[in-house]
Design an enzyme around this catalytic site. Structure first.
Site, PDB file in Angstrom:
ATOM      1  N   ARG A   1      28.838  88.780  87.495  1.00  0.00           N
ATOM      2  CA  ARG A   1      28.160  87.799  86.632  1.00  0.00           C
ATOM      3  C   ARG A   1      29.169  86.825  86.033  1.00  0.00           C
ATOM      4  NH1 ARG A   1      25.097  90.400  82.016  1.00  0.00           N
ATOM      5  NH2 ARG A   1      23.649  91.039  83.633  1.00  0.00           N
TER       6      ARG A   1
ATOM      7  N   ASP B   1      15.630  97.528  81.330  1.00  0.00           N
ATOM      8  CA  ASP B   1      17.042  97.278  81.059  1.00  0.00           C
ATOM      9  C   ASP B   1      17.386  97.854  79.689  1.00  0.00           C
ATOM     10  OD1 ASP B   1      19.531  96.368  81.605  1.00  0.00           O
ATOM     11  OD2 ASP B   1      19.092  94.244  81.330  1.00  0.00           O
TER      12      ASP B   1
ATOM     13  N   THR C   1      24.192 100.617  79.783  1.00  0.00           N
ATOM     14  CA  THR C   1      25.646 100.484  79.685  1.00  0.00           C
ATOM     15  C   THR C   1      26.211 101.710  78.965  1.00  0.00           C
ATOM     16  OG1 THR C   1      25.213  99.225  77.676  1.00  0.00           O
ATOM     17  CG2 THR C   1      25.704  97.962  79.651  1.00  0.00           C
TER      18      THR C   1
ATOM     19  N   LYS D   1      23.209  95.708  88.167  1.00  0.00           N
ATOM     20  CA  LYS D   1      22.160  96.724  88.013  1.00  0.00           C
ATOM     21  C   LYS D   1      20.771  96.095  88.245  1.00  0.00           C
ATOM     22  CE  LYS D   1      23.721  98.130  83.862  1.00  0.00           C
ATOM     23  NZ  LYS D   1      25.033  97.459  83.751  1.00  0.00           N
ATOM     24  N   THR D   2      20.545  94.931  87.664  1.00  0.00           N
ATOM     25  CA  THR D   2      19.257  94.250  87.865  1.00  0.00           C
ATOM     26  C   THR D   2      19.088  93.881  89.334  1.00  0.00           C
ATOM     27  OG1 THR D   2      19.533  93.324  85.659  1.00  0.00           O
ATOM     28  CG2 THR D   2      17.791  92.365  87.005  1.00  0.00           C
TER      29      THR D   2
END
Ligand code: ADE
Length: 360
Positions: free
Chosen positions: A235, A127, A176, A82-83
């Site tokens: 990640r 975020d 999330t 997402k980032t």
């Protein structure tokens, strides 16, 4: 900014700059290698075909009209990129990226400082946006809709409402838990994209790219071994790649092997990652559900207390993958372990399966 709550960076970070001594400002967010490995262009972003396809069209249309991109809400489990997508939006739309973790925005003044510092076309990334307080959320409404904020100057009878215009910017919110956003807030995002776990082919492609960028030489079957235990999450894959490299290098330097897929599997066993990618907390969750709660139904609060973990950690980082892989069912009465858990953990299943919520 000097309050350490937000980092601002020019969207460009040259990939060849791997050995720089000083980390860029934005690397305070995430592991150092995370920023190095982030694709900067949508065409280099692997997987998430649906989200990517939509974003490509919406960005092209906005660029064609000379406008900023509408606000974007990105939802999905942690670690899926997402980032990275926020960085890509800034890069491709030619704006600067401002990063603000939602939990750090405690007061409306924190947000005001950020908003009044934006330039036209900038991208503000918040975020964990579901963690914003109500007051901050409401400060955001006019900023998102009309590109202005209302300030009250002075106190009591002398108080004066002032409208401060803002430049047109794009808010990219990541969550999330999209269900936890208030509907009026969710509706203010013109673009809503959902990210899902990556499949094995996509994970292999991401790992191949990462290994190349980091100068790690791995055979195809070694890549596949890491990919198969990475929970469909880039990640995690990139973190395992770094640790597997450590283990293999030390093994080789000690003349103890460290080649082939088997060596990678052994390294992953050593790292406590099991054959399907479950980590110690995932396995403890399932074990407690089976042994202490007889397979469920168990409430998430009770599970969190037994594990000494936050409920949000379980809901946001542990459960999504267990649900996706069919280890867990979420029912109105609570969480239930499926038969797959018993065979995976080598536990004896209770007499009647608890998988069928109608039985209980
Ligand atoms: N690194 C993290 N996520 C990625 C993705 N989706 N594509 C390429 N590299 C990545």
């Amino acid at each position: 900014m000097t309050n350490g709550k937000i980092t601002k960076e020019k969207a460009k970070l040259p990939l060849e700059d791997l050995n720089r001594e000083e980390a860029p400002e934005a690397s305070r967010v995430g592991a150092p290698s995370e920023n190095v490995l982030r694709p900067r262009k949508l065409q280099d972003y692997i997987g998430q075909a649906a989200a990517k396809g939509k974003l490509t069209v919406f960005m092209e249309a906005a660029r064609g009209r000379g406008e900023t991109l509408d606000h974007v809400l990105l939802s999905g489990p942690p670690g899926l990129g997402k980032t990275t997508l926020a960085h890509i939006v800034a890069e491709e739309m030619g704006g600067r990226l401002h990063l603000a973790p939602g939990p750090s925005l405690e007061k409306s003044v924190d947000l005001l400082a950020i908003l009044t510092n934006l330039q036209p076309g900038d991208v503000l990334f918040i975020d964990e946006i579901h963690r914003l307080g109500r007051a901050i959320e409401e400060t955001l409404y006019p900023a998102m809709e009309d590109f202005q904020i209302q300030l009250v100057l002075g106190k009591e009878v002398g108080a004066q409402a002032v409208t401060v215009p803002l430049p047109r910017f794009t808010l990219v919110g990541a969550t999330t838990q999209s269900g936890r956003l208030q509907a009026p807030f969710r509706d203010r995002f013109g673009i809503s994209l959902n990210l899902d776990f990556y499949d094995l082919g996509e994970m292999k492609a991401i790992l191949r790219r990462s290994a190349k960028l980091l100068g790690i030489s791995l055979e195809e079957e070694q890549i596949e071994a890491v990919a198969s235990r990475s929970r469909g999450t880039p990640r995690i894959a990139n973190r395992l790649l770094a640790r597997v490299r450590d283990v293999l290098e030390v093994k080789r330097s000690r003349g103890a092997g460290g080649v082939g897929a088997q060596a990678v599997h052994e390294a992953l066993d050593f790292l406590d990652i099991d054959k399907v990618g479950l980590q110690p907390l995932d396995r403890r969750y399932l074990q407690i559900l089976c042994e202490n709660f007889r397979g469920g139904p168990a409430g998430v609060e009770a599970l969190a207390a037994s594990l000494s973990e936050d409920r949000s950690t379980l809901e946001e980082t542990v459960e999504p993958y267990l649900l996706k892989e069919g280890f867990l069912l979420r029912t109105p009465k609570g969480r239930i372990a499926t038969d797959k858990v018993y065979s995976h953990l080598g536990l004896r299943a209770p007499e009647a399966t608890r998988e069928d919520p109608l039985l209980f």
